[in-house]
Enzyme design. Structure first.
Site, PDB file in Angstrom:
ATOM      1  N   GLU A 167       1.883   0.022  -4.843  1.00 39.54           N
ATOM      2  CA  GLU A 167       0.899   1.020  -5.259  1.00 39.54           C
ATOM      3  C   GLU A 167       1.621   2.343  -5.497  1.00 39.54           C
ATOM      4  OE1 GLU A 167      -3.365   2.890  -3.783  1.00 39.54           O
ATOM      5  OE2 GLU A 167      -1.787   2.515  -2.307  1.00 39.54           O
TER       6      GLU A 167
ATOM      7  N   ASP B 141       0.830  -1.203   0.000  1.00 33.92           N
ATOM      8  CA  ASP B 141       0.000   0.000   0.000  1.00 33.92           C
ATOM      9  C   ASP B 141       0.870   1.261   0.000  1.00 33.92           C
ATOM     10  OD1 ASP B 141      -2.698   1.278   0.512  1.00 33.92           O
ATOM     11  OD2 ASP B 141      -1.632   1.936   2.303  1.00 33.92           O
TER      12      ASP B 141
END
Length: 612
Positions: free
Chosen positions: A353, A324
Site C-alpha cells: 500500500e 499495509d
C-alpha cells in the site's frame, strides 16, 4: 514459634527457583528452509539468566537484551531433519526447564509456490462484515470487545467459517483470489473489527476462529484453484499487543519518548531537500495513538517480523501478501524484509500500500525502479497499488463539463505514465477498497458502475474489487468507515434479504451481479487481458478507446462517458483494426460488423473480441 518460622523460611529458600517460559515464538519451524537460520524468542520471568542448550541443533548465537525476561536463540537448521527436540534452560549444570520444540516437514515445492498475478481477479473482503458462519464465537472471553451489530464501528460477528460457507458465491462471481483484511488478534476495547492494531501476530482473533480454521480456508480455496492473500502489517502493532506491557528493548518501537504522531507525508521518503525532523516523523511517527510504530532498524524487530511472515506462509500455505502502509516503514528495513521473503519464495507476490498521488512517487517503490535507483534505493517490492488510477476513477464519471484535462482524459493520462514502472503488468488496479468511498455511493447509476468495472477488468495489471459492490452495495464515507464496511446482506441468520444466491437477490442486486459475473468470468480466461500490449487513443468527445493485443488475439474496449449516444469513425483505429471485419461484444453476446462507423449508447461500455 520462632523456630517453626525459621524452619519454614529455610525450606522455602532451599526450593530451587524454576524458569517459567510463557511464550515461544516462532512456536515451531520447518526443516529444509533456504535460509537455515531461525531465531527463537523465549519470554518468561528473568529467563535471561539461564543458558540454553539444544541437542542435535547448533546454537549460533544467544542474545540477551536490557529486559531479563527475553532470550533470543539463533539456531542453525542446516541438515536438521523434521522432528521434535528439547530446548534446555540451565543454571550451571542444573536443568531449570525443558521446552519442547519442533521442526516440521515442508510441503513439496513449498519454496516454488505460485502466487497471484495479472491472470487473477482479487476479491477484497472484511471478514467481520462478510458472513457469520459460527455465531458461538461472536464474543470471546480472551478479548475485550463483544459483538454489537447495531454499532457501525463495533464487532458484527463475521468470521472465517462465514467466508468458507460462501466460497461458491465468490467463485461464481469470477474472482480467483481473496484478499482479506487482517485476521490476527486485535484486543482493542473498540473498533477492533478491522484488526490492523494487532495484539498477537501468531494467533487468529478468536472471534474469527482458530489458526486451524484459517489454514482450512486456504485449503478450501486451493481445492477450487483459488488463492489466499494475507494482509500483513509491518509498520505497527496495537497498543494492546502483549509486548507493549514489557518491551524486549526500549527501541523495539519508536519513542519520542512514548507517542509521536506521524506527519503522513510519505513524500519525505524521497525528497532530496527534506529536513531530518520531517523525515523522522514520517517513518517513525505512530499512525495513530493506538498503533505503536515498530522500529525496523532494530535487527531483532526486523527478524521477528520476517520470521512471522514466513511462518504464516508455511503454516497456512499462503499465496501472497498485501502489506499495509508499506511506505510508512523504515524504507531500508522494509526492503530487507521484502527481499528475505522473496528470496525464500521467488514467485511470491507482495502488493504494498503506497497511497500516493503521483506516478513517479509510486513507481519509486516498485522493485528495480530506475527512479529509486537515482537515490540508490530498491524496495524489492513486486507490486504497488495504482492509487492514481483510483483517483481518476473517483472523478471522471461525474464530470458534467469536460475540459482539456478533466473528464475521461484523466484515464488516458494515467496510462501515459506507465513507462515509469519497471513492471507495469504487476500493479494492483482498483476502483475502491475498504478505506475509500464506495463506488456505488459516488456513482449511484448502474451505468457508471459498468464503465468503472469494464475499465478495471480490461486494463493492464491485477484487478481488485471490493465485496458487495457487485450487488450494488453502497456506503457513505462521510458517515464514517463503518458505513463503507456494511454487512453483506444474507451473511447473518435472520437477514431479510440474501444476495448470496440468485433466488435471494432482488432486482437491483441481480442486475449488478449478473453484469459483474459475466465480465469477470470472461476475464478469467482472457489471456489477451492478462498479458497483452496496450494501445490507447486520446479520447474524443468523452469516448475512450484502447486495444489489448497479443499475437493471437485483439480486443477493442470502448467507454462512452456521455449521457448521449456517440458515433465513432473507425478509420482512426485502422492500425489496430487491420483486416478485422467484426467483433463479438463480450457484454451483450452480440456480433457487430465493423464498417466505417460504430455507434455506442449513452454511458455504455463495449468489449469487442475482433474476428475476421
Amino acid at each position: 514459634m520462632k523456630q517453626v518460622l525459621l524452619i519454614i523460611c529455610t525450606v522455602l529458600l532451599c526450593v530451587p527457583v524454576m524458569a517459567q517460559v510463557d511464550r515461544v515464538e516462532p512456536p515451531f519451524w520447518w526443516s529444509g528452509m533456504k535460509n537455515p537460520q531461525v531465531q527463537v524468542m523465549l519470554y518468561g520471568k528473568d529467563i535471561a539468566q539461564y543458558s540454553p542448550e539444544l541437542s542435535g541443533v547448533e546454537i549460533l548465537d544467544i542474545h540477551r537484551t536490557e529486559n531479563s525476561n527475553y532470550l533470543f536463540i539463533t539456531l542453525n537448521t542446516d541438515g536438521v531433519k523434521a522432528g521434535k527436540f528439547e530446548i534446555l534452560l540451565k543454571d550451571g549444570g542444573k536443568v531449570k526447564q525443558t521446552i519442547p520444540y519442533e521442526f516440521k516437514e515442508r510441503r513439496p515445492n513449498s519454496a516454488d509456490r505460485a502466487s497471484y498475478d495479472a491472470s487473477d481477479l482479487v476479491y477484497l473482503l472484511m471478514p467481520d462484515r462478510f458472513a457469520n458462519g459460527n455465531p458461538k464465537i461472536d464474543s470471546h472471553p480472551d478479548v475485550v470487545e463483544k459483538v454489537n451489530r447495531k454499532l457501525d464501528g463495533g464487532r458484527h460477528g463475521g468470521d472465517i467459517q462465514g467466508i468458507i460457507d460462501h466460497l461458491d458465491y465468490i467463485e461464481e462471481l469470477g474472482a480467483t483470489a481473496i484478499w482479506s483484511t487482517p485476521m490476527c488478534e486485535d484486543n482493542d476495547e473498540k473498533y477492533s473489527y478491522h484488526t490492523y492494531a494487532q495484539s498477537d501476530v501468531y494467533k487468529i482473533d478468536p472471534r474469527f476462529g482458530t489458526n486451524e480454521d484459517y489454514k482450512r480456508l486456504a485449503s478450501e480455496l486451493h481445492k477450487r484453484d483459488m488463492k489466499l492473500i494475507f494482509d500483513y502489517v509491518t509498520n505497527h502493532w496495537g497498543i494492546t499487543h502483549w509486548m507493549m506491557k514489557d518491551l524486549p528493548t526500549y527501541d523495539w518501537i519508536h519513542q519520542f519518548p512514548g507517542y509521536g504522531q506521524t506527519n503522513y507525508r510519505m513524500t519525505t521518503q524521497m525528497d532530496p531537500n527534506v529536513s531530518q525532523y520531517d523525515y523522522r516523523y514520517c517513518m517513525d511517527g505512530w499512525f495513530v495513538k493506538t498503533m505503536p510504530d515498530l522500529n525496523q532498524k532494530n535487527p531483532l524487530v526486523l527478524n521477528y517480523l520476517t520470521q512471522n511472515a514466513i511462518w504464516w506462509i508455511e503454516y497456512a500455505d499462503l499465496d501472497g501478501f498485501r502489506v499495509d502502509t508499506y511506505s510508512f516503514n523504515d524504507k531500508e528495513g522494509i526492503a530487507i524484509w521484502t527481499k528475505a521473503i522473496t528470496d525464500e519464495y521467488p514467485n511470491f507476490n507482495i502488493a504494498g500500500e503506497v497511497w500516493m498521488h503521483d506516478q513517479a512517487q509510486m513507481a519509486y517503490w516498485q522493485k528495480d525502479s530506475q527512479i529509486g535507483a537515482i537515490q540508490g534505493y530498491n524496495s524489492n517490492l513486486p507490486t504497488v497499488m495504482d492509487f492514481t488510477l483510483h483517483d481518476a476513477i473517483m472523478e471522471v464519471f461525474k464530470v458534467e463539463s469536460p475540459t482539456w484535462n478533466t473528464g475521461i482524459i484523466q484515464l488516458y493520462e494515467n496510462f501515459v505514465n506507465d513507462f515509469l514502472y519497471p513492471n507495469i503488468n504487476n500493479i494492483l488496479v482498483f476502483a475502491e477498497n475498504h478505506d475509500t468511498p464506495r463506488i456505488n455511493e459516488l456513482y449511484p447509476n448502474f451505468e457508471d458502475y459498468q464503465l468503472a468495472m469494464t475499465l478495471i477488468a480490461t486494463v493492464r495489471g491485477i484487478p481488485q474489487i471490493y465485496y458487495g459492490s457487485e450487488i450494488g452495495m453502497k456506503g457513505d464515507k462521510d458517515k464514517g468507515d463503518g458505513d463503507i464496511r456494511r454487512d453483506f446482506p444474507g451473511g447473518w441468520p435472520g437477514d431479510s434479504n440474501t444476495a448470496f444466491t440468485a433466488k435471494g437477490r432482488d432486482e437491483v442486486q441481480s442486475k449488478y451481479f449478473n453484469f459483474s459475473k459475466k465480465l469477470f468470468n470472461w476475464r478469467k480466461n482472457a489471456s489477451v487481458i492478462h498479458k497483452g500490449k496496450t494501445i490507447q487513443y486520446v479520447p474524443e468527445q468523452e469516448v475512450y478507446v484502447y486495444f489489448r493485443i497479443t499475437e493471437e488475439k485483439t480486443v477493442m474496449v470502448i467507454l462512452n462517458n456521455n449521457k448521449t449516444s456517440k458515433e465513432l469513425s473507425l478509420d482512426r483505429f485502422s492500425e489496430n483494426l487491420k483486416s478485422f471485419q467484426k467483433g463479438k461484444d463480450v457484454l451483450t453476446d452480440t456480433t457487430i460488423k465493423l464498417g466505417n462507423k460504430l455507434s455506442i449508447g449513452p454511458k455504455k461500455s463495449m468489449i469487442l473480441e475482433l474476428e475476421n
